[in-house]
Scaffold this motif. Structure first.
Motif, PDB file in Angstrom:
ATOM      1  N   UNK A  73       0.849  -1.190   0.000  1.00 59.30           N
ATOM      2  CA  UNK A  73       0.000   0.000   0.000  1.00 59.30           C
ATOM      3  C   UNK A  73       0.879   1.232   0.000  1.00 59.30           C
ATOM      4  N   UNK A  74       0.460   2.285  -0.653  1.00 59.92           N
ATOM      5  CA  UNK A  74       1.268   3.507  -0.648  1.00 59.92           C
ATOM      6  C   UNK A  74       1.438   4.044   0.774  1.00 59.92           C
ATOM      7  N   UNK A  75       2.593   4.604   1.044  1.00 55.36           N
ATOM      8  CA  UNK A  75       2.866   5.134   2.372  1.00 55.36           C
ATOM      9  C   UNK A  75       1.931   6.278   2.728  1.00 55.36           C
ATOM     10  N   UNK A  76       1.495   6.326   3.969  1.00 57.02           N
ATOM     11  CA  UNK A  76       0.656   7.412   4.428  1.00 57.02           C
ATOM     12  C   UNK A  76      -0.840   7.186   4.262  1.00 57.02           C
ATOM     13  N   UNK A  77      -1.251   6.165   3.526  1.00 59.27           N
ATOM     14  CA  UNK A  77      -2.683   5.902   3.380  1.00 59.27           C
ATOM     15  C   UNK A  77      -3.077   4.733   4.278  1.00 59.27           C
ATOM     16  N   UNK A  78      -4.171   4.871   5.008  1.00 54.37           N
ATOM     17  CA  UNK A  78      -4.581   3.782   5.908  1.00 54.37           C
ATOM     18  C   UNK A  78      -5.130   2.588   5.126  1.00 54.37           C
ATOM     19  N   UNK A  79      -5.011   1.427   5.711  1.00 53.01           N
ATOM     20  CA  UNK A  79      -5.548   0.208   5.108  1.00 53.01           C
ATOM     21  C   UNK A  79      -7.047   0.162   5.372  1.00 53.01           C
ATOM     22  N   UNK A  80      -7.845   0.207   4.341  1.00 53.45           N
ATOM     23  CA  UNK A  80      -9.303   0.267   4.480  1.00 53.45           C
ATOM     24  C   UNK A  80      -9.975  -1.093   4.311  1.00 53.45           C
ATOM     25  N   UNK A  81      -9.209  -2.148   4.200  1.00 57.96           N
ATOM     26  CA  UNK A  81      -9.817  -3.461   4.013  1.00 57.96           C
ATOM     27  C   UNK A  81     -10.732  -3.875   5.160  1.00 57.96           C
TER      28      UNK A  81
END
Length: 51
Positions: free
Chosen positions: A12-20
């Motif tokens: 996942x790109x850095x800085x974005x939360x995992x929304x799974x």
């Protein structure tokens, strides 16, 4: 060079939360009542057409 943050170990790109987990919860929030409603519909239709 690109100005985007580096990717994390899981891709996942850095800085974005995992929304799974949120997406899974949303599917359950909608899917569970839908499945129950379809189950009830099949039961009622079976009673209606078989007596």
């Amino acid at each position: 060079m690109s100005s985007s943050p580096p990717d994390t170990a899981d891709g996942t790109p850095g800085g974005t939360p995992d929304r799974r987990p949120l997406i899974a919860f949303a599917w359950l929030w909608v899917g569970a009542p839908l499945a129950y409603g379809l189950y009830e519909l099949v039961q009622k239709a079976t009673q209606l057409f078989t007596g």
